[in-house]
Motif scaffolding. Structure first.
Motif, PDB file in Angstrom:
ATOM      1  N   SER A  45       0.829  -1.213   0.000  1.00 55.59           N
ATOM      2  CA  SER A  45       0.000   0.000   0.000  1.00 55.59           C
ATOM      3  C   SER A  45       0.858   1.255   0.000  1.00 55.59           C
ATOM      4  O   SER A  45       0.564   2.225  -0.709  1.00 55.59           O
ATOM      5  CB  SER A  45      -0.933   0.003   1.219  1.00 55.59           C
ATOM      6  OG  SER A  45      -1.830  -1.080   1.175  1.00 55.59           O
ATOM      7  N   GLY A 166      -1.315  -5.738   9.437  1.00 53.16           N
ATOM      8  CA  GLY A 166      -2.449  -6.146   8.615  1.00 53.16           C
ATOM      9  C   GLY A 166      -3.730  -5.433   9.006  1.00 53.16           C
ATOM     10  O   GLY A 166      -4.479  -4.951   8.139  1.00 53.16           O
ATOM     11  N   THR A 169      -3.465  -1.572   8.158  1.00 52.18           N
ATOM     12  CA  THR A 169      -3.461  -1.347   6.710  1.00 52.18           C
ATOM     13  C   THR A 169      -4.848  -1.537   6.114  1.00 52.18           C
ATOM     14  O   THR A 169      -5.302  -0.739   5.286  1.00 52.18           O
ATOM     15  CB  THR A 169      -2.460  -2.293   6.025  1.00 52.18           C
ATOM     16  OG1 THR A 169      -1.149  -2.038   6.534  1.00 52.18           O
ATOM     17  CG2 THR A 169      -2.459  -2.078   4.521  1.00 52.18           C
ATOM     18  N   GLU A 170      -5.535  -2.584   6.524  1.00 54.57           N
ATOM     19  CA  GLU A 170      -6.828  -2.911   5.915  1.00 54.57           C
ATOM     20  C   GLU A 170      -7.963  -2.020   6.416  1.00 54.57           C
ATOM     21  O   GLU A 170      -8.855  -1.660   5.655  1.00 54.57           O
ATOM     22  CB  GLU A 170      -7.167  -4.377   6.162  1.00 54.57           C
ATOM     23  CG  GLU A 170      -8.402  -4.838   5.392  1.00 54.57           C
ATOM     24  CD  GLU A 170      -8.385  -6.323   5.103  1.00 54.57           C
ATOM     25  OE1 GLU A 170      -9.464  -6.917   4.999  1.00 54.57           O
ATOM     26  OE2 GLU A 170      -7.273  -6.881   4.985  1.00 54.57           O
ATOM     27  N   TYR A 171      -7.927  -1.634   7.693  1.00 49.97           N
ATOM     28  CA  TYR A 171      -9.059  -0.914   8.271  1.00 49.97           C
ATOM     29  C   TYR A 171      -8.791   0.572   8.518  1.00 49.97           C
ATOM     30  O   TYR A 171      -9.722   1.313   8.838  1.00 49.97           O
ATOM     31  CB  TYR A 171      -9.500  -1.575   9.571  1.00 49.97           C
ATOM     32  CG  TYR A 171     -10.032  -2.963   9.361  1.00 49.97           C
ATOM     33  CD1 TYR A 171     -11.231  -3.181   8.680  1.00 49.97           C
ATOM     34  CD2 TYR A 171      -9.318  -4.072   9.805  1.00 49.97           C
ATOM     35  CE1 TYR A 171     -11.716  -4.464   8.463  1.00 49.97           C
ATOM     36  CE2 TYR A 171      -9.798  -5.355   9.600  1.00 49.97           C
ATOM     37  CZ  TYR A 171     -11.002  -5.553   8.928  1.00 49.97           C
ATOM     38  OH  TYR A 171     -11.469  -6.829   8.718  1.00 49.97           O
ATOM     39  N   GLN A 301       0.041 -15.071   1.590  1.00 52.57           N
ATOM     40  CA  GLN A 301      -0.683 -14.119   0.747  1.00 52.57           C
ATOM     41  C   GLN A 301      -0.667 -14.544  -0.724  1.00 52.57           C
ATOM     42  O   GLN A 301      -1.673 -14.398  -1.420  1.00 52.57           O
ATOM     43  CB  GLN A 301      -0.093 -12.718   0.895  1.00 52.57           C
ATOM     44  CG  GLN A 301      -0.332 -12.107   2.258  1.00 52.57           C
ATOM     45  CD  GLN A 301      -0.062 -10.614   2.303  1.00 52.57           C
ATOM     46  OE1 GLN A 301       0.004  -9.956   1.273  1.00 52.57           O
ATOM     47  NE2 GLN A 301       0.116 -10.073   3.493  1.00 52.57           N
ATOM     48  N   HIS A 305      -3.511 -17.292  -0.625  1.00 52.82           N
ATOM     49  CA  HIS A 305      -4.422 -16.189  -0.965  1.00 52.82           C
ATOM     50  C   HIS A 305      -5.121 -15.596   0.259  1.00 52.82           C
ATOM     51  O   HIS A 305      -6.307 -15.286   0.239  1.00 52.82           O
ATOM     52  CB  HIS A 305      -5.464 -16.648  -1.994  1.00 52.82           C
ATOM     53  CG  HIS A 305      -4.867 -17.248  -3.233  1.00 52.82           C
ATOM     54  ND1 HIS A 305      -4.124 -16.494  -4.111  1.00 52.82           N
ATOM     55  CD2 HIS A 305      -4.878 -18.524  -3.713  1.00 52.82           C
ATOM     56  CE1 HIS A 305      -3.706 -17.275  -5.103  1.00 52.82           C
ATOM     57  NE2 HIS A 305      -4.149 -18.513  -4.879  1.00 52.82           N
ATOM     58  N   TYR A 306      -4.352 -15.400   1.328  1.00 53.44           N
ATOM     59  CA  TYR A 306      -4.873 -14.744   2.521  1.00 53.44           C
ATOM     60  C   TYR A 306      -4.856 -13.235   2.339  1.00 53.44           C
ATOM     61  O   TYR A 306      -3.979 -12.685   1.655  1.00 53.44           O
ATOM     62  CB  TYR A 306      -4.020 -15.095   3.739  1.00 53.44           C
ATOM     63  CG  TYR A 306      -4.268 -16.463   4.324  1.00 53.44           C
ATOM     64  CD1 TYR A 306      -5.020 -17.425   3.655  1.00 53.44           C
ATOM     65  CD2 TYR A 306      -3.747 -16.804   5.564  1.00 53.44           C
ATOM     66  CE1 TYR A 306      -5.242 -18.678   4.196  1.00 53.44           C
ATOM     67  CE2 TYR A 306      -3.956 -18.049   6.128  1.00 53.44           C
ATOM     68  CZ  TYR A 306      -4.704 -18.982   5.436  1.00 53.44           C
ATOM     69  OH  TYR A 306      -4.910 -20.223   5.984  1.00 53.44           O
ATOM     70  N   SER A 307      -5.804 -12.540   2.963  1.00 51.65           N
ATOM     71  CA  SER A 307      -5.789 -11.070   2.983  1.00 51.65           C
ATOM     72  C   SER A 307      -4.713 -10.600   3.952  1.00 51.65           C
ATOM     73  O   SER A 307      -4.113 -11.395   4.694  1.00 51.65           O
ATOM     74  CB  SER A 307      -7.150 -10.543   3.427  1.00 51.65           C
ATOM     75  OG  SER A 307      -7.385 -10.880   4.786  1.00 51.65           O
ATOM     76  N   ALA A 308      -4.474  -9.275   3.978  1.00 54.82           N
ATOM     77  CA  ALA A 308      -3.469  -8.719   4.886  1.00 54.82           C
ATOM     78  C   ALA A 308      -3.814  -9.036   6.334  1.00 54.82           C
ATOM     79  O   ALA A 308      -2.957  -9.454   7.127  1.00 54.82           O
ATOM     80  CB  ALA A 308      -3.356  -7.210   4.685  1.00 54.82           C
ATOM     81  N   LYS A 310      -5.885 -11.441   7.508  1.00 53.90           N
ATOM     82  CA  LYS A 310      -5.875 -12.883   7.767  1.00 53.90           C
ATOM     83  C   LYS A 310      -4.459 -13.425   7.875  1.00 53.90           C
ATOM     84  O   LYS A 310      -4.158 -14.259   8.747  1.00 53.90           O
ATOM     85  CB  LYS A 310      -6.645 -13.615   6.667  1.00 53.90           C
ATOM     86  CG  LYS A 310      -6.861 -15.096   6.963  1.00 53.90           C
ATOM     87  CD  LYS A 310      -7.737 -15.751   5.913  1.00 53.90           C
ATOM     88  CE  LYS A 310      -7.977 -17.229   6.238  1.00 53.90           C
ATOM     89  NZ  LYS A 310      -8.831 -17.883   5.222  1.00 53.90           N
ATOM     90  N   SER A 311      -3.569 -12.947   7.008  1.00 52.24           N
ATOM     91  CA  SER A 311      -2.181 -13.413   7.086  1.00 52.24           C
ATOM     92  C   SER A 311      -1.516 -12.909   8.359  1.00 52.24           C
ATOM     93  O   SER A 311      -0.704 -13.622   8.972  1.00 52.24           O
ATOM     94  CB  SER A 311      -1.400 -12.969   5.849  1.00 52.24           C
ATOM     95  OG  SER A 311      -1.370 -11.564   5.748  1.00 52.24           O
TER      96      SER A 311
END
Length: 496
Positions: A45, A166, A169-171, A301, A305-308, A310-311
């Motif tokens: 990001s 994670g 960054t995501e939220y 990831q 294929h985990y999200s930020a 989840k990883s």
């Protein structure tokens, strides 16, 4: 009682606020460890937002690690002479300001510079923090508990940084992986002024500037040489030049330290057998740990294929395992000594790394990754506490800051070297696989990861062997009536 300095209890001779001081020190150490990993998941990001090129994105990580690892020895020496509490507070405030600059950065240059400043102030704060523990907790059992807290944070903080990275960054935004440090650092500095007691080395302060220059540039050239090998190949002129420069600079550093009157790294600190073993094991653990984090993030990831988020959360068992291992170590260390914990802990970590080598494209988290994390993390927790204590027991108070800095330096240098070297090894293995089996990109990537994990396994096996060979069976004598002399001698070994 002064509001800015805690006096020892008149009857016991110990600091009555020592456990509150430990909380302050623990928060500061957690920030230092977190920032070595918290931006890893946020990096994509940040790269997109600031237009950072693929070639330059590594500096978000390495600018921090190089400044931190390269300046830790100087930071420890400065803390010895200006006062460990003062250095601790200055480091906290500077770290908070640098974090704000990085979080508000408008271009890659500002971000790289801020990360370097974070590392520089962390290099002042971290050795001051650890040496404050050694002078605050003089009773062996209490010191073991304090090292248990420190060991749990040092081992588990990197994984916790991936989780927070994670989530933020995501939220929220990648910027908050840096901005979150500022209010915490300022509040912790204010608490330190009230709760932490000052201590410093005696004598006139002298700083080994030639040693600082040669060691910092030598380590930087070595890490950058490994990075260039990934980009241009091992036989490239740029790679060979950097590695040759690193050898010359580090050799010059050794010569300087042997001849100067006030060395940055006094040979007496490193030449004691147990302490040398602890530093070497710390270096190898840092190499294996940082390398494991790097490739496991890519695996989860890119392959699973985990999200930020989840990883990041998938690393939570690792943090818990390190804390459990550190808690066990802090309980049994005074009774059994460091050798069984270091040998057993590194061997457990090696078994965990061996399990990581079994990952596949079609693998599952619960059947492969989770068991490996649990075994490796508990072993790391056992080893971290034992080596931290062993590295500092018996060192003269004048050298407490330098010895403390070496615990962090070896981990950071090992991590920097491991990230650069193992990344090059993995990339080479992947390229060789794809040249032989075109069209199997996913399989090639996982093959590269497993090759890197095998090298990490070798480092951990070597760490276990060194623990068995170099660390003695010495442990504190039992506290029994009629044996005061033996126990007092054990206390003297622990005092710094």
């Amino acid at each position: 009682m002064s509001t800015t300095q805690t006096e020892p209890d008149s009857e016991t001779g110990v600091d009555p606020r020592r456990w509150l001081a430990l909380v302050v020190i623990a928060v500061a150490q957690l920030m230092v460890v977190l920032d070595a990993s918290i931006v890893n998941i946020a990096l994509p990001s940040a790269q997109e937002a600031l237009g950072i090129t693929d070639a330059n994105r590594q500096w978000v990580i390495t600018a921090y690690a190089l400044a931190f690892g390269g300046l830790l020895l100087l930071g420890g020496r400065i803390a010895d002479f200006i006062g460990r509490k003062r250095a601790f507070v200055i480091g906290l405030v500077g770290f908070g300001v640098a974090s704000a600059v990085g979080g508000l950065a408008q271009n890659q240059g500002e971000l790289f510079g801020a990360r370097g400043l974070q590392g520089a102030f962390a290099a002042l704060m971290a050795p001051a923090a650890l040496s404050l523990i050694t002078v605050t907790f003089s009773e062996p059992k209490e010191r073991a508990k304090a090292f248990g807290v420190y060991g749990g944070i040092s081992g588990g903080g990197a994984a916790l940084g991936l989780i927070l990275g994670g989530v933020l960054t995501e939220y929220a935004s990648w910027r908050w992986t840096l901005l979150v440090n500022t209010p915490i650092a300022i509040a912790t500095a204010a608490a330190a002024v009230v709760l932490v007691r000052e201590s410093r080395a005696e004598g006139k302060p002298r700083y080994d500037i030639p040693g600082v220059v040669t060691s910092t540039l030598g380590l930087g050239a070595l890490v950058y040489g490994f990075t260039k090998a990934n980009e241009s190949g091992w036989s490239a002129a740029s790679t060979i030049s950097l590695l040759a420069a690193a050898v010359v600079l580090l050799a010059a550093f050794v010569v300087i330290e042997r001849k100067t009157a006030e060395p940055l790294l006094p040979p007496r600190v490193f030449t004691e057998r147990n302490r040398a073993g602890a530093f070497l094991v710390s270096l190898l653990l840092g190499l294996a740990l940082f390398g494991m984090f790097l490739f496991l993030v890519y695996y989860m990831q890119g392959t699973l294929h985990y999200s930020a988020v989840k990883s990041g959360l998938a690393f939570l068992p690792f943090s818990v395992g390190v804390i459990v291992g550190a808690g066990i170590a802090s309980t049994v260390l005074p009774r059994f000594g460091p050798r069984p914990l270091m040998v057993g802990g590194t061997a457990m970590a090696a078994v965990g790394m061996l399990l990581f080598t079994q990952i596949t494209v079609d693998g599952a988290y619960l059947s492969t990754v989770l068991p490996a994390q649990i075994v490796m993390s508990v072993g790391m927790g056992l080893a971290f506490v034992a080596l931290s204590s062993t590295a500092l027991v018996g060192v003269e108070e004048h050298d407490a800051g330098v010895a403390s800095a070496l615990v962090n330096t070896t981990q950071q240098v090992g991590g920097s070297l491991g990230t650069a070297l193992l990344n090059t090894i993995a990339a080479t293995a992947t390229a060789s696989y794809l040249s032989a089996q075109a069209g199997k990109a996913a399989e090639g990537l996982v093959h590269g990861y497993t090759v890197a994990f095998n090298w990490g396994l070798g480092a951990l096996v070597l760490a276990s062997v060194l623990s068995a060979v170099l660390v003695t069976k010495q442990r504190p004598a039992p506290e029994v009536e009629g044996e005061e002399t033996a126990f007092e001698h054990a206390e003297e070994l622990a005092l710094i």
